[in-house]
Design an enzyme around this catalytic site. Sequence first.
Site, PDB file in Angstrom:
ATOM      1  N   PHE A  88      -8.321  18.667 -25.317  1.00  0.00           N
ATOM      2  CA  PHE A  88      -9.045  17.399 -25.479  1.00  0.00           C
ATOM      3  C   PHE A  88     -10.362  17.457 -24.696  1.00  0.00           C
ATOM      4  O   PHE A  88     -10.490  18.230 -23.757  1.00  0.00           O
ATOM      5  CB  PHE A  88      -8.170  16.229 -24.992  1.00  0.00           C
ATOM      6  CG  PHE A  88      -8.842  14.908 -25.197  1.00  0.00           C
ATOM      7  CD1 PHE A  88      -9.110  14.441 -26.471  1.00  0.00           C
ATOM      8  CD2 PHE A  88      -9.249  14.137 -24.115  1.00  0.00           C
ATOM      9  CE1 PHE A  88      -9.767  13.234 -26.659  1.00  0.00           C
ATOM     10  CE2 PHE A  88      -9.897  12.931 -24.300  1.00  0.00           C
ATOM     11  CZ  PHE A  88     -10.161  12.475 -25.574  1.00  0.00           C
ATOM     12  N   ASP A  89     -11.340  16.610 -25.072  1.00  0.00           N
ATOM     13  CA  ASP A  89     -12.689  16.742 -24.492  1.00  0.00           C
ATOM     14  C   ASP A  89     -12.741  16.545 -22.976  1.00  0.00           C
ATOM     15  O   ASP A  89     -13.465  17.252 -22.283  1.00  0.00           O
ATOM     16  CB  ASP A  89     -13.710  15.849 -25.202  1.00  0.00           C
ATOM     17  CG  ASP A  89     -13.332  14.384 -25.240  1.00  0.00           C
ATOM     18  OD1 ASP A  89     -12.135  14.095 -25.111  1.00  0.00           O
ATOM     19  OD2 ASP A  89     -14.209  13.530 -25.413  1.00  0.00           O
TER      20      ASP A  89
ATOM     21  N   HIS B  74     -21.159  12.422 -26.330  1.00  0.00           N
ATOM     22  CA  HIS B  74     -20.868  11.481 -27.418  1.00  0.00           C
ATOM     23  C   HIS B  74     -20.775  10.034 -26.933  1.00  0.00           C
ATOM     24  O   HIS B  74     -21.036   9.116 -27.687  1.00  0.00           O
ATOM     25  CB  HIS B  74     -19.586  11.889 -28.145  1.00  0.00           C
ATOM     26  CG  HIS B  74     -18.389  11.981 -27.268  1.00  0.00           C
ATOM     27  ND1 HIS B  74     -18.238  12.968 -26.324  1.00  0.00           N
ATOM     28  CD2 HIS B  74     -17.297  11.192 -27.160  1.00  0.00           C
ATOM     29  CE1 HIS B  74     -17.103  12.801 -25.686  1.00  0.00           C
ATOM     30  NE2 HIS B  74     -16.507  11.721 -26.173  1.00  0.00           N
TER      31      HIS B  74
ATOM     32  N   ALA C 164      -0.297  12.893 -23.365  1.00  0.00           N
ATOM     33  CA  ALA C 164      -0.703  11.544 -23.780  1.00  0.00           C
ATOM     34  C   ALA C 164       0.192  10.971 -24.898  1.00  0.00           C
ATOM     35  O   ALA C 164       0.547   9.803 -24.869  1.00  0.00           O
ATOM     36  CB  ALA C 164      -2.166  11.561 -24.219  1.00  0.00           C
TER      37      ALA C 164
ATOM     38  N   TYR D  80       0.844  -1.208   0.000  1.00  0.00           N
ATOM     39  CA  TYR D  80       0.000   0.000   0.000  1.00  0.00           C
ATOM     40  C   TYR D  80       0.875   1.253   0.000  1.00  0.00           C
ATOM     41  O   TYR D  80       0.614   2.203  -0.724  1.00  0.00           O
ATOM     42  CB  TYR D  80      -0.904  -0.011   1.239  1.00  0.00           C
ATOM     43  CG  TYR D  80      -1.980   1.045   1.212  1.00  0.00           C
ATOM     44  CD1 TYR D  80      -3.278   0.721   0.801  1.00  0.00           C
ATOM     45  CD2 TYR D  80      -1.717   2.353   1.602  1.00  0.00           C
ATOM     46  CE1 TYR D  80      -4.276   1.690   0.775  1.00  0.00           C
ATOM     47  CE2 TYR D  80      -2.702   3.326   1.573  1.00  0.00           C
ATOM     48  CZ  TYR D  80      -3.984   2.998   1.158  1.00  0.00           C
ATOM     49  OH  TYR D  80      -4.964   3.955   1.143  1.00  0.00           O
TER      50      TYR D  80
ATOM     51  N   ASP E 237      -0.299  18.520 -21.614  1.00  0.00           N
ATOM     52  CA  ASP E 237      -1.133  17.318 -21.657  1.00  0.00           C
ATOM     53  C   ASP E 237      -0.362  16.350 -22.550  1.00  0.00           C
ATOM     54  O   ASP E 237      -0.228  16.560 -23.753  1.00  0.00           O
ATOM     55  CB  ASP E 237      -2.503  17.687 -22.226  1.00  0.00           C
ATOM     56  CG  ASP E 237      -3.397  16.475 -22.430  1.00  0.00           C
ATOM     57  OD1 ASP E 237      -2.904  15.338 -22.318  1.00  0.00           O
ATOM     58  OD2 ASP E 237      -4.588  16.667 -22.723  1.00  0.00           O
TER      59      ASP E 237
ATOM     60  N   LYS F 162      -1.746   5.799 -23.686  1.00  0.00           N
ATOM     61  CA  LYS F 162      -1.266   6.076 -25.052  1.00  0.00           C
ATOM     62  C   LYS F 162       0.244   5.796 -25.080  1.00  0.00           C
ATOM     63  O   LYS F 162       0.668   4.661 -25.239  1.00  0.00           O
ATOM     64  CB  LYS F 162      -1.586   7.518 -25.452  1.00  0.00           C
ATOM     65  CG  LYS F 162      -3.053   7.765 -25.787  1.00  0.00           C
ATOM     66  CD  LYS F 162      -3.867   8.045 -24.580  1.00  0.00           C
ATOM     67  CE  LYS F 162      -5.268   8.519 -24.901  1.00  0.00           C
ATOM     68  NZ  LYS F 162      -6.056   8.705 -23.668  1.00  0.00           N
TER      69      LYS F 162
HETATM   70  N1  F0G Z   1      -5.589  14.122 -23.100  1.00  0.00           N
HETATM   71  C1  F0G Z   1      -5.569  13.686 -24.356  1.00  0.00           C
HETATM   72  C2  F0G Z   1      -4.821  14.448 -25.395  1.00  0.00           C
HETATM   73  C3  F0G Z   1      -6.252  12.508 -24.695  1.00  0.00           C
HETATM   74  O1  F0G Z   1      -6.242  12.091 -25.960  1.00  0.00           O
HETATM   75  C4  F0G Z   1      -6.928  11.787 -23.683  1.00  0.00           C
HETATM   76  C5  F0G Z   1      -7.661  10.576 -23.993  1.00  0.00           C
HETATM   77  C6  F0G Z   1      -6.908  12.291 -22.373  1.00  0.00           C
HETATM   78  C7  F0G Z   1      -6.213  13.460 -22.112  1.00  0.00           C
HETATM   79  C8  F0G Z   1      -7.613  11.588 -21.237  1.00  0.00           C
HETATM   80  O2  F0G Z   1      -6.969  10.439 -20.881  1.00  0.00           O
HETATM   81  O3  F0G Z   1      -8.562   8.579 -21.397  1.00  0.00           O
HETATM   82  O4  F0G Z   1      -6.621   8.241 -19.867  1.00  0.00           O
HETATM   83  O5  F0G Z   1      -8.545   9.591 -19.138  1.00  0.00           O
HETATM   84  N2  F0G Z   1      -7.948  10.252 -25.159  1.00  0.00           N
HETATM   85  C9  F0G Z   1      -8.582   9.025 -25.591  1.00  0.00           C
HETATM   86  C10 F0G Z   1      -8.766   9.068 -27.069  1.00  0.00           C
HETATM   87  C11 F0G Z   1      -9.798   8.631 -24.831  1.00  0.00           C
HETATM   88  O6  F0G Z   1      -9.456   8.183 -27.603  1.00  0.00           O
HETATM   89  O7  F0G Z   1      -8.196   9.936 -27.736  1.00  0.00           O
HETATM   90  P1  F0G Z   1      -7.713   9.140 -20.293  1.00  0.00           P
END
Ligand code: F0G
Length: 458
Positions: free
Chosen positions: A124-125, A450, A217, A72, A215, A258
């Site tokens: 990103f969304d 979506h 990813a 832990y 960000d 990613k």
């Molecule tokens: N930032 C970017 C640029 C992303 O593409 C994603 C996720 C996230 C943050 C959030 O990360 O999914 O680990 O919580 N993108 C995925 C996609 C879902 O299909 O592009 P997460």
Amino acid sequence: MELPFAESYKIKMVEPIYRSTRKQREEWIKAANYNLFNLRSEQVYIDLLTDSGTGAMSDQQWAALMTGDESYAGSSSYFNLKDAIKNIFGFDYFLPTHQGRAAENVLFSVLVKENDVIPGNSHFDTTKGHIEFRNARTVDCTIDEAFDTESEHPFKGNIDLSKLETVYSTIDTEKIPMIIVTLTCNTSGGQPVSMRNLREVSALSKKYGVKVVFDSARFAENAWFIQQREEEYRNKSIKQIVLEMYSYADAMTMSSKKDGIVNIGGFMAMRTEELFKQASVFNIMFEGFNTYGGMAGRDMNALAVGLHEITDGHYLGNRIGQVNYLGNKLINWHIPVQKPIGGHAVFIDATKFLQHVPKEEYIAQTLAIELYLEAGVRGVEVGTLLADRDPETKENRYPRLEMLRLAIPRRTYTNNHMDVVAMALKNIFDRRESIETGFRIKREAPIMRHFSVELEKV
Ligand code: F0G
């Protein structure tokens, strides 16, 4: 002659996938309310919904899983990951989370307040969602070239410095807690940000006292494009490039699903102990104790290996070579795509592809459904459905680009699969004039609609 592209790995384990008939797919997609997220994976032949958590781990990563330490507190896997993050990004402090959006949730709990403004390059969304959820807003400062799919600008993820300076000079900087630079910029097509732009954004933000957050990813894919396209980085290693990139950031959020090449996980990292301490309060509350924060020890171990593999110089040329292979096939058939081809996905310009479907009927979603019906290939809409409604007016937001994204999982499909995808799109392209109507919404959620939206045919 130059030798052709081939994967830098051989396959040790396989997972069967099956083709279905068009009649089956017609029934399945109707039952799924024309939302591809509602399909069962067995109903999909080639799954390009996302490159997130869908890649194949290496034998070394699987081996690392077996030596995970599930303590832990003070797990050795945590320290393996801490060393990897320090080594690759240069940050002294980090907190693990269960995925990328959890890192956003924790970091923004510290940094974002009501009425704040957060500039960036097409957030990103989930990033935007976490900002708007706190009654703050984003400003998109991406360069205009990003919205012209025909422009071959090498760094379409770049921030327009004059747009950024306008934000900084017209809004009280007390209200601007940070800028978020997304590497690579997913929303504009997996497009990279140049080192020069990162350096300039950092200098301008420093001048106004605004924190810079990356960000991250797809940070390694971004580094690869810098190596290929920015002259002075030709002879630098990916690891050297990544270290310099992050020297321009105060903090990072990461979706390890990613460029960590793991199936689940995330983290945030930062330069100062102060920010670390503030964030760790929220991390403990939302994710878990600081030395696991939402991840199993074994997963932290696999991630530490994944971060080294992705930056070791062998992997990226293959990865981006495969995405390019699919993209170039489509370009040769004059299918409209975002150019140049991005790092993780091929983005089809749906507005140019389906010219008769009105924008109120969700053009890119219509194309995504056509592709599923044609060959059982699942892509994802990056357009009006994803853009959600304006939080104030509740009207549909029509984004500048209406795209179908074909995201390629890492080390998962072969180029034969890419050939199937390309041919399916060509078949639809050849009969595109006959596609004139799209879909309307039956039911939708108030935010990030979506994922669960229900549609019917117009
Ligand atoms: N930032 C970017 C640029 C992303 O593409 C994603 C996720 C996230 C943050 C959030 O990360 O999914 O680990 O919580 N993108 C995925 C996609 C879902 O299909 O592009 P997460």
